[in-house]
Scaffold this motif. Structure first.
Motif, mmCIF file in Angstrom:
data_model
loop_
_atom_site.group_PDB
_atom_site.id
_atom_site.type_symbol
_atom_site.label_atom_id
_atom_site.label_comp_id
_atom_site.label_asym_id
_atom_site.label_seq_id
_atom_site.Cartn_x
_atom_site.Cartn_y
_atom_site.Cartn_z
ATOM 1 N N LYS A 187 0.769 -1.099 -0.100
ATOM 2 C CA LYS A 187 0.029 -0.035 0.037
ATOM 3 C C LYS A 187 1.000 1.320 -0.070
ATOM 4 O O LYS A 187 1.909 1.198 0.712
ATOM 5 C CB LYS A 187 -0.769 0.028 1.377
ATOM 6 C CG LYS A 187 -1.893 -1.130 1.192
ATOM 7 C CD LYS A 187 -2.859 -1.021 2.284
ATOM 8 C CE LYS A 187 -4.049 -1.954 2.252
ATOM 9 N NZ LYS A 187 -5.030 -1.942 3.499
ATOM 10 N N GLU A 188 0.431 2.190 -0.976
ATOM 11 C CA GLU A 188 1.183 3.300 -0.824
ATOM 12 C C GLU A 188 0.659 4.523 0.368
ATOM 13 O O GLU A 188 -0.559 4.324 0.726
ATOM 14 C CB GLU A 188 1.075 4.280 -2.217
ATOM 15 C CG GLU A 188 1.565 3.498 -3.155
ATOM 16 C CD GLU A 188 1.240 4.325 -4.671
ATOM 17 O OE1 GLU A 188 1.157 5.538 -4.445
ATOM 18 O OE2 GLU A 188 1.232 3.768 -5.598
ATOM 19 N N LYS A 189 1.885 5.158 1.060
ATOM 20 C CA LYS A 189 1.197 5.996 1.973
ATOM 21 C C LYS A 189 0.776 7.236 1.264
ATOM 22 O O LYS A 189 1.289 7.583 0.389
ATOM 23 C CB LYS A 189 2.521 6.432 2.870
ATOM 24 C CG LYS A 189 3.030 5.520 3.771
ATOM 25 C CD LYS A 189 4.270 5.829 4.506
ATOM 26 C CE LYS A 189 5.002 4.824 5.367
ATOM 27 N NZ LYS A 189 5.994 5.299 6.147
ATOM 28 N N PRO A 190 -0.194 7.791 1.937
ATOM 29 C CA PRO A 190 -0.567 9.175 1.355
ATOM 30 C C PRO A 190 0.475 10.208 1.461
ATOM 31 O O PRO A 190 1.397 10.315 2.234
ATOM 32 C CB PRO A 190 -1.801 9.478 2.331
ATOM 33 C CG PRO A 190 -2.276 8.323 3.042
ATOM 34 C CD PRO A 190 -0.873 7.212 2.950
ATOM 35 N N LYS A 191 0.305 10.840 0.423
ATOM 36 C CA LYS A 191 1.544 12.088 0.148
ATOM 37 C C LYS A 191 1.225 13.313 1.057
ATOM 38 O O LYS A 191 2.373 13.910 1.350
ATOM 39 C CB LYS A 191 1.362 12.770 -1.234
ATOM 40 C CG LYS A 191 1.955 11.404 -2.276
ATOM 41 C CD LYS A 191 1.859 11.881 -3.570
ATOM 42 C CE LYS A 191 2.346 10.678 -4.533
ATOM 43 N NZ LYS A 191 2.291 11.283 -5.962
ATOM 44 N N PRO A 246 5.535 13.513 8.709
ATOM 45 C CA PRO A 246 6.120 12.733 9.612
ATOM 46 C C PRO A 246 5.966 12.967 11.259
ATOM 47 O O PRO A 246 6.209 14.102 11.491
ATOM 48 C CB PRO A 246 7.620 12.551 9.007
ATOM 49 C CG PRO A 246 7.615 13.605 8.352
ATOM 50 C CD PRO A 246 6.566 14.294 7.705
ATOM 51 N N GLN A 265 0.450 13.224 4.388
ATOM 52 C CA GLN A 265 0.668 13.098 5.864
ATOM 53 C C GLN A 265 2.394 13.663 6.054
ATOM 54 O O GLN A 265 3.134 13.313 5.336
ATOM 55 C CB GLN A 265 0.974 11.530 5.983
ATOM 56 C CG GLN A 265 -0.237 11.069 6.335
ATOM 57 C CD GLN A 265 -0.282 9.663 6.881
ATOM 58 O OE1 GLN A 265 0.803 9.027 6.770
ATOM 59 N NE2 GLN A 265 -1.427 9.173 7.585
#
Length: 100
Positions: free
Chosen positions: A90-94, A98, A96
């Motif tokens: 799954k790709e992380k949402p852009k 850190p 977000q």
């Protein structure tokens, strides 16, 4: 034309007008018949749609009872499930940020 004939003629015409009015506008008249006929057409259309949907649901139920591949397809694509030997990436949402 005598007076009595005129009275009878007026009564006959008046009676005919009343009968025509009753024929068209009474509870079981032509207007009511046309309204009921259009309502029947609407109900027939709704019944046809219901029969079509019922047929689709029966086919779906039969597939769910007998077709294992179809069940796997639904689990994978509609419920986002994976088989035991599959890896899911799954790709992380852009958007977000850190967390520190």
């Amino acid at each position: 034309m005598t007076r009595m004939e005129k009275i009878c003629l007026y009564l006959a015409v008046g009676g005919a007008v009343i009968l025509l009015f009753m024929f068209f506008f009474s509870t079981r008249g032509v207007m009511d018949y046309n309204r009921l006929k259009s309502r029947q057409a609407q109900l027939d259309a709704q019944a046809a749609i219901a029969v079509s949907q019922n047929s689709k649901m029966e086919k779906e139920i039969l597939k769910l009872k007998t077709n294992l591949e179809y069940i796997k397809h639904l689990a994978k694509h509609e419920h986002e499930m994976a088989a035991q030997d599959e890896l899911v990436f799954k790709e992380k949402p852009k958007n977000q940020t850190p967390k520190n």
